[in-house]
Structures are given as structure tokens and as C-alpha cells.
Design an enzyme around this catalytic site. Sequence first.
Site, mmCIF file in Angstrom:
data_model
loop_
_atom_site.group_PDB
_atom_site.id
_atom_site.type_symbol
_atom_site.label_atom_id
_atom_site.label_comp_id
_atom_site.label_asym_id
_atom_site.label_seq_id
_atom_site.Cartn_x
_atom_site.Cartn_y
_atom_site.Cartn_z
ATOM 1 N N CYS A 88 0.878 -1.184 0.000
ATOM 2 C CA CYS A 88 0.000 0.000 0.000
ATOM 3 C C CYS A 88 0.912 1.229 0.000
ATOM 4 C CB CYS A 88 -0.962 -0.021 1.186
ATOM 5 S SG CYS A 88 -0.189 -0.008 2.811
ATOM 6 N N ASN B 55 2.292 1.463 4.315
ATOM 7 C CA ASN B 55 2.617 0.189 4.989
ATOM 8 C C ASN B 55 2.374 0.258 6.499
ATOM 9 O OD1 ASN B 55 5.481 -1.968 5.629
ATOM 10 N ND2 ASN B 55 3.442 -2.598 5.049
ATOM 11 N N CYS C 216 -1.351 0.693 7.439
ATOM 12 C CA CYS C 216 -2.779 0.342 7.607
ATOM 13 C C CYS C 216 -3.152 -0.886 6.770
ATOM 14 C CB CYS C 216 -3.679 1.513 7.214
ATOM 15 S SG CYS C 216 -3.410 3.006 8.202
ATOM 16 N N ARG C 217 -3.256 -0.726 5.440
ATOM 17 C CA ARG C 217 -3.828 -1.791 4.621
ATOM 18 C C ARG C 217 -2.903 -2.978 4.430
ATOM 19 N NH1 ARG C 217 -5.073 2.032 -0.271
ATOM 20 N NH2 ARG C 217 -3.230 3.002 0.649
ATOM 21 N N SER C 218 -1.661 -2.743 3.982
ATOM 22 C CA SER C 218 -0.827 -3.917 3.644
ATOM 23 C C SER C 218 -0.377 -4.715 4.874
ATOM 24 C CB SER C 218 0.352 -3.535 2.734
ATOM 25 O OG SER C 218 1.208 -2.614 3.334
ATOM 26 N N ASP D 195 -7.870 3.774 1.078
ATOM 27 C CA ASP D 195 -6.990 4.232 2.159
ATOM 28 C C ASP D 195 -7.842 4.697 3.353
ATOM 29 O OD1 ASP D 195 -5.230 5.531 3.787
ATOM 30 O OD2 ASP D 195 -4.321 6.733 2.199
HETATM 31 P P1 4NP Z 1 -1.776 2.770 4.166
HETATM 32 O O1 4NP Z 1 -2.397 4.111 4.742
HETATM 33 O O2 4NP Z 1 -1.260 3.118 2.776
HETATM 34 O O3 4NP Z 1 -2.932 1.848 4.124
HETATM 35 O O4 4NP Z 1 -0.684 2.363 5.135
HETATM 36 C C1 4NP Z 1 -1.677 5.314 4.870
HETATM 37 C C2 4NP Z 1 -0.887 5.518 5.971
HETATM 38 C C3 4NP Z 1 -0.215 6.725 6.130
HETATM 39 C C4 4NP Z 1 -0.331 7.681 5.154
HETATM 40 C C5 4NP Z 1 -1.094 7.465 4.041
HETATM 41 C C6 4NP Z 1 -1.773 6.272 3.892
HETATM 42 N N1 4NP Z 1 0.338 8.918 5.317
HETATM 43 O O5 4NP Z 1 0.131 9.809 4.476
HETATM 44 O O6 4NP Z 1 1.109 9.097 6.278
#
Ligand code: 4NP
Length: 156
Positions: free
Chosen positions: A12, A15, A17-19, A126
Site C-alpha cells: 500500500c 505500509n 494500515c492496509r498492507s 486508504d
Molecule cells: P496505508 O495508509 O497506505 O494503508 O498504510 C496510509 C498511511 C499513512 C499515510 C497514508 C496512507 N500517510 O500519508 O502518512
Amino acid sequence: MSKSKASVLFVCLGNICRSPSAEAVFTKMAQDQNLDLVIDSAGTAGYHTGAEPDKRSQAIGLERGYSFKGVKCRKVEPQDFETFDYILGMDNKNISHLLEICPKEHQDKVRLFLSFADLQEKEVPDPYYGGKKGFEYVLDLIEEGAIGLIGQLQAS
Ligand code: 4NP
């Protein structure tokens, strides 16, 4: 010669939340099915390198029986395109970022994770700036994708 283990990398943006949630869910499902796989996750961005998964993702995952033990944030590395058989992005932006840096000969490994599920939804959105419901929905989608991917690996 024995066949080497199949390997899956979930990707994602951050790294956190989702992955990592996909890694935790898929690790449990693979164990439950006695599938011996290499499973990891990474982000296309390195903002949170070394961090634990987001507390909100962990809370919802733990409620459903998934463990995040040892899961730490890292950025996608060039070596990943050699190492992994399946490189599965959560959304189309992840796929675009991956294809920008993936050598031509490995581009067929890069796919949308939900392409393994039979769902209307094609991307795992996201959840970072949203509320608890968004994190729950993300885990619902991840569970569907993981079930589909398990089925595909069992059939191959
Ligand atoms: P992820 O979510 O891609 O599912 O881990 C996010 C986590 C942090 C951020 C963006 C998306 N960020 O902008 O810090």
C-alpha cells in the site's frame, strides 16, 4: 528438486494500515490451511519506516483474531521484484507506483489484490484519514481478497 515456497508481498502507500493488515490476515489464513508461504508487506512511500502498524488497524485486526507480532513498516525495495511471486497493490495508485519501478520482466507479478476476490469493489481504499468504520470495511475487503488468493494458491 522440491518446488520453492510461493511468496506474496502486499503493498500500500504507507505500509501501516492496509498492507500490514493484509499480511496479518493472510498469514493466519495460510496457517489455518497448512500452506507454507513467504508473506510480507511494504509501502511505496517510506514515511513510517520501522513503525508498527497503525493502532486502529491493530485494534480491529486483533478483535478478529489476527496477530501483528513482528510486523514492521518498510519501503518497497528493488530486490522485492526478484524475490516475490505475487506483488499485490491495494489500489490503482499503488499499482502505478509499483510499475514505475518494476523491471519489465517482473511486471506481470504486480496485480490488484482484490482481483482475487469476486467483489464489486476493485480497490482497498486508504482508511488513514477516516474513522473506525473505514478500518472495519478495509478488513472486510482484505478478508475477501485473502480467501480468493488462498483458493488460487491451492488450485495452482
Ligand atoms: P496505508 O495508509 O497506505 O494503508 O498504510 C496510509 C498511511 C499513512 C499515510 C497514508 C496512507 N500517510 O500519508 O502518512
